[in-house]
Design a protein around this motif. Structure first.
Motif, PDB file in Angstrom:
ATOM      1  N   GLY A  80      16.636  -7.657   9.684  1.00  0.00           N
ATOM      2  CA  GLY A  80      15.422  -8.300  10.334  1.00  0.00           C
ATOM      3  C   GLY A  80      14.525  -7.454  11.235  1.00  0.00           C
TER       4      GLY A  80
ATOM      5  N   GLU B  76      11.061  -8.174  13.307  1.00  0.00           N
ATOM      6  CA  GLU B  76      10.799  -7.621  15.023  1.00  0.00           C
ATOM      7  C   GLU B  76       9.682  -6.989  15.116  1.00  0.00           C
TER       8      GLU B  76
ATOM      9  N   GLN C 287       7.571 -12.058   7.430  1.00  0.00           N
ATOM     10  CA  GLN C 287       8.887 -11.838   7.106  1.00  0.00           C
ATOM     11  C   GLN C 287       8.894 -10.629   5.946  1.00  0.00           C
TER      12      GLN C 287
ATOM     13  N   SER D 271       3.701 -11.212  12.496  1.00  0.00           N
ATOM     14  CA  SER D 271       4.786 -12.235  12.455  1.00  0.00           C
ATOM     15  C   SER D 271       4.998 -12.391  11.045  1.00  0.00           C
TER      16      SER D 271
END
Lengths: 357, 619
Positions: free
Chosen positions: B381, B385, B392, B390
């Protein structure tokens, strides 16, 4: 002259997966040292066997899958799995226990699912649960911590016990954990649970010899050791705070509330925090990125779920500790957690649309 | 809108999620004053330099051109003209490798400078406010000004939006490591940049101009602060150093606290963003009548002896720039056009500086280690971050590898700005952006293929329907003709006894018969097809036929037009579809010709008939 072609970006933070995994192992050192101080040399032999079996079995699997074994071993994930499993089992467990557990973790849980990054379950915990269910006797035979242990085993005696299941002088593990009074010594979690099940109140349960301090002799220091390791991981940004904080909140808040309402039968947060595999679970096991949720919110939720499950199973379940079960159950929930905790992408906030009207 | 206004007036700087802090390494290049690169032996000017179509070449090989003379004639509002960076002769117009990761060749004008640097006639503008906006836009368009910060979108097009603009944001953030071209420009040409900003504000009608600079450029901030001091409606915003705060969407979020809604342009929020370099180019174009013929390029990296920023004439080959700065290549040297985050490697250096070239980076292996082996994703992840959008990234990576395109779109792949922050931090060194680019182009290709297939299907179905209709019409015609023939035979059989009975009508009947015979003969001469037709065919049927013919002609014309349009738009992108269309087109004229012969015959028949009737009347 022709130049080298490469894809952007051309720079890299230089923090790599194998280093991340190496940091995890490094951060385990304080905990392992404390374990070895209180529970003998066994842990080192267990680690040695687990790592050898893990590397060997991983090499064979990767070779069978026609991939580079050298590269697979270099990522250090097998090392982490092996060490975690080795420090989770009783240090004097016979050699074949750790061999079976490691084989199951590496071959079935990890490689059968497609190798590194593909496993649904935490390999170390799946291996642990397999062992706990299959060999409950060997898996619960923890010796009492050194200060209250009736016997002090040397390196050779420990090795002999692991290989032949009895010491050179002929004691088996059951005998080793029995005091002169003929009472076998349990772990603090087990002892308290058994006492409560027998209708005693907490104050009586805490009278047992292994409880002669905050949360059990040896165990509290072990947990503090893993807490220290966890702090190292956080400081090095190997893990993020969401899972440990969720885990501890999920465990400590219910136990705190329960302790307030029923102080005589519900162990308080300090006992829960410093006994069993709490800190190891919160900082090293639940934080396995492969089998955890991915977003920050998801991870908080994932940790919270594990913490609450640990408390429920410890309080009402059939087993004294519950980290492995809780982690596996939470692993099962990861896809749904991930789905509902996806952060809102830039430009998709409801407000963003509203502003243009 | 009100929220945005409130936020901007408060002077706050918002934050955006994610982002990274890679080593900046702007020094030592940023500390050297701008110098001017001598003209190279040849300047390579690709016809297509930016988003949009390339113009038609207006010069010929061997022709002498003057500095600033347009070399291409840009189609109105679809592209930008290209100008001679200096005086010289057109040496060739040929395919040359382009400043692109592929190094594939494209059409380019090659100019050998004659060293005189002789300008074309220039018309400097004293007071731009005496001219209306449309006029200034034309000047900017004719000067070939494109966005110098990123994709090189034609500036005049961006400014020509017919929407109210509240904020003009001038982007001097320059967040990518190493690059310091804008930094240098702001330090040395603050006044000119501010004048450019005034012109841009005048054209857009923006209420407020916001100038954004990252806080790692104190000298540029100081020099701009002095230059804007006299203007109340220009505000300086110093943003914290973080990559990619210079991205259009991120900077808008920083300055307004609001996101640009997905699939919309900033103009919908009343915002237009221009780079400081573009503002400078606008000033030069409008005030000095100097088209975009040079730009600032950062030459940097440890494999260069004299890092710094230079004024590079467009078309200067990269190897000439590297020679100028002292290039010491190492083994497996990478030559990057652009910065370390979003730049691309050049396979060869015989490619030119174009309007969007802001940096040539030749790093050593120590400073930018080449990527190691790609390992499996461990879902850590770290990418999510740092993702400023934003997204994935790890999820997108799985989906991209699985080629699950619908799921990629559902996961908003197209909101990825390809900043490279995810790949920068990925511990498994997965070239994430590379996967996203591939997936994006696959999705675009698929959509294009789908649209093409849909068009082909429509075309096929229309053709089938037409063939069916024509067949039915033909059958109908034959049936009618057969009926008419039958009727006539009957009539003749009936007429024979009648003729004998009535003496009155005899002479007229004879005349009619003669006329008929004549008409028949004429029709026979007209063609075989006509001969088959009965002489006494109804006028109603004829009009129907001619209508059908006219329709056929129209159809053929329409098809030809459609085919032309298709071939123009697709430009040989799909040969099979093109050849199919041309097959159809060549098949088309034949029935049309047959039909026109039939029409001529029918017209001839009608004329004869009329004549015969006239005669009848006279008698």
């Amino acid at each position: 002259m022709s130049f080298k072609v490469a894809a952007a970006p051309h720079g890299h933070s230089q923090k790599k997966t194998n280093q991340v995994m190496a940091w995890v192992v490094f951060a385990l050192i304080p905990g392992v040292l404390i374990q070895s101080y209180f529970f003998g040399w066994g842990v080192w032999f267990q680690i040695l066997i687990a790592v050898s079996v893990a590397y060997l079995s991983e090499s064979i699997c990767v070779w069978a899958r026609e991939r580079s074994a050298r590269q697979a071993l270099r990522d250090n994930t097998a090392l982490v799995t092996a060490v975690l499993l080795a420090i989770s089992i009783p240090p004097l467990a016979p050699w074949w226990i750790i061999v079976i557990g490691t084989l199951f973790s590496i071959v079935v849980v990890k490689q059968v699912y497609g190798g590194m990054g593909q496993n649904i379950f935490n390999p170390a915990m799946a291996g642990y649960v397999l062992l706990l269910i299959s060999f409950p006797v060997q898996m619960t035979h923890w010796l009492p911590a050194a200060p209250i242990a009736p016997y002090d085993l040397g390196i050779w005696q420990t090795l002999h016990t692991i290989i032949f299941e009895y010491t050179p002088s002929g004691y088996d593990v059951e005998q080793l954990r029995t005091t002169i009074d003929g009472i076998s010594m349990a772990t603090p979690l087990d002892g308290v649970k058994t006492a409560l099940d027998q209708g005693q109140i907490l104050a009586e349960a805490y009278q047992q010899p292994m409880m002669a301090s905050l949360a059990g002799i040896g165990w509290q220091w072990l947990n503090l050791g893993f807490l220290l390791g966890g702090a190292i991981l956080l400081q090095q940004r190997v893990i993020r705070w969401h899972i440990p904080v969720g885990f501890l909140a999920g465990l400590l808040i219910p136990s705190f509330l329960a302790h307030i309402f029923a102080p005589s039968v519900m162990p308080g947060p300090v006992f829960h925090a410093l006994s069993g595999a709490t800190m190891l679970g919160a900082f090293f096991i639940a934080t396995d990125p492969v089998s955890a949720a991915t977003s920050d919110r998801g991870r908080l939720l994932f940790g919270l779920l594990i913490g609450v499950l640990v408390w429920i199973i410890r309080t009402w379940g059939g087993y004294p500790d519950a980290v492995a079960f809780a982690v596996l159950l939470a692993n099962l929930c990861v896809p749904i957690i991930d789905r509902y905790t996806r952060p809102t992408v830039y430009g998709h906030h409801v407000g963003a649309k509203h502003d243009t009207e | 809108m009100q929220d945005i206004k409130q936020f901007v007036e408060s002077g706050q700087i918002a934050r955006f999620p994610g982002g990274i802090h890679p080593p900046e390494r702007k020094q030592p290049a940023s500390e050297q004053p701008l110098s001017r690169v001598p003209y190279a032996a040849e300047l390579i000017l690709p016809l297509r330099q930016h988003i949009g179509l390339s113009g038609q070449c207006t010069v010929a090989v061997g022709e002498r051109v003057l500095k600033g003379q347009p070399l291409t004639d840009a189609a109105l509002h679809q592209g930008l003209p290209l100008h001679a960076p200096t005086s010289g002769t057109v040496k060739a117009i040929e395919q040359r490798p382009m400043s692109h990761a592929s190094g594939l060749p494209e059409q380019a004008i090659i100019i050998s400078p004659d060293g005189e640097d002789e300008w074309r006639e220039r018309h400097p503008l004293v007071d731009y406010q005496q001219h209306d906006k449309a006029e200034l836009l034309d000047i900017i368009q004719a000067a070939g000004v494109a966005g110098l910060g990123g994709a090189g979108f034609p500036t005049s097009q961006k400014l020509a939006q017919q929407k109210p603009v509240s904020y003009l944001i001038i982007n001097g953030v320059e967040c990518e490591p190493y690059i310091c071209a804008d930094d240098r420009l702001m330090r040395e040409y603050a006044q000119a940049i501010v004048l450019g900003m005034r012109i841009l504000a005048y054209i857009t009608g923006a209420d407020t101009t916001l100038l954004a600079i990252e806080d790692n450029k104190p000298e540029a901030i100081e020099s701009m602060r002095v230059a804007i001091a006299e203007y109340d409606d220009i505000e300086l915003r110093v943003v914290p150093t973080k990559y990619p705060s210079g991205g259009e969407k991120q900077l808008i979020q920083l300055l307004t606290g609001h996101e640009v809604p997905s699939k919309q342009l900033p103009i919908e929020m009343g915002i237009i963003m221009q780079n400081v370099g573009t503002a400078f180019a606008v000033k030069e174009a409008v005030i000095d009548d100097k088209p975009l013929i040079e730009r600032v390029v950062t030459l940097t990296g440890e494999c260069i002896e004299h890092p710094g920023n230079v004024w590079a004439p467009l078309g200067t080959p990269v190897d000439a720039l590297l020679d100028y700065a002292g290039f010491k290549p190492e083994k497996d040297q990478r030559v990057i056009m652009g910065g370390p985050m979003m730049g691309f490697t050049l396979p060869i250096t015989a490619v030119p500086v174009v309007k969007t070239t802001n940096c040539i980076l030749v790093p050593s292996k120590q400073e930018l280690p080449p990527p190691g082996d790609e390992m499996a994703c461990i879902r850590c992840g770290a990418c999510a971050e740092v993702c400023p959008a934003s997204l994935q990234p790890q999820q997108l990576q799985w989906l991209a590898k699985a080629k699950d395109y619908p799921a990629l779109e559902e996961n908003n792949l197209f909101d990825c700005i390809e900043c490279g922050a995810c790949a920068f931090v990925c511990p498994s060194e997965i070239p994430l952006v590379h996967y996203y680019r591939q997936a994006k182009s696959q999705i675009r290709n698929q959509a294009r293929e789908q649209a093409k297939a849909e068009l082909a299907k429509q075309r096929f179905e229309a053709r089938q329907a037409r063939l069916e209709r024509e067949k039915e019409e033909r059958l109908e015609r034959h049936r009618k003709a057969a009926e008419a023939r039958k009727q006539m035979q009957q009539q003749q059989a009936e007429e024979a006894p009648q003729q004998e009975a009535s003496h009155d009508g005899k002479s007229s009947a004879v005349a009619a018969a003669i006329a008929r015979a004549k008409a028949k003969k004429a029709a026979q001469e007209g063609g075989n097809a006509a001969a088959e037709q009965p002489t006494g065919s109804q006028p109603e049927e004829k009009s129907k036929k001619s209508a059908a013919v006219a329709a056929a002609i129209e159809r053929a014309k329409a098809k030809k037009a459609a085919q032309q349009a298709a071939s123009e738009s697709e430009a040989g992108a799909d040969r099979s579809a093109g050849s199919e269309a041309s097959d159809e087109a060549t098949a088309q004229p034949r029935p049309a010709q047959d039909k026109s012969a039939a029409v001529a015959a029918a017209i001839a028949r009608a004329k004869k008939k009329k004549q015969a009737r006239d005669q009848e009347d006279k008698q």
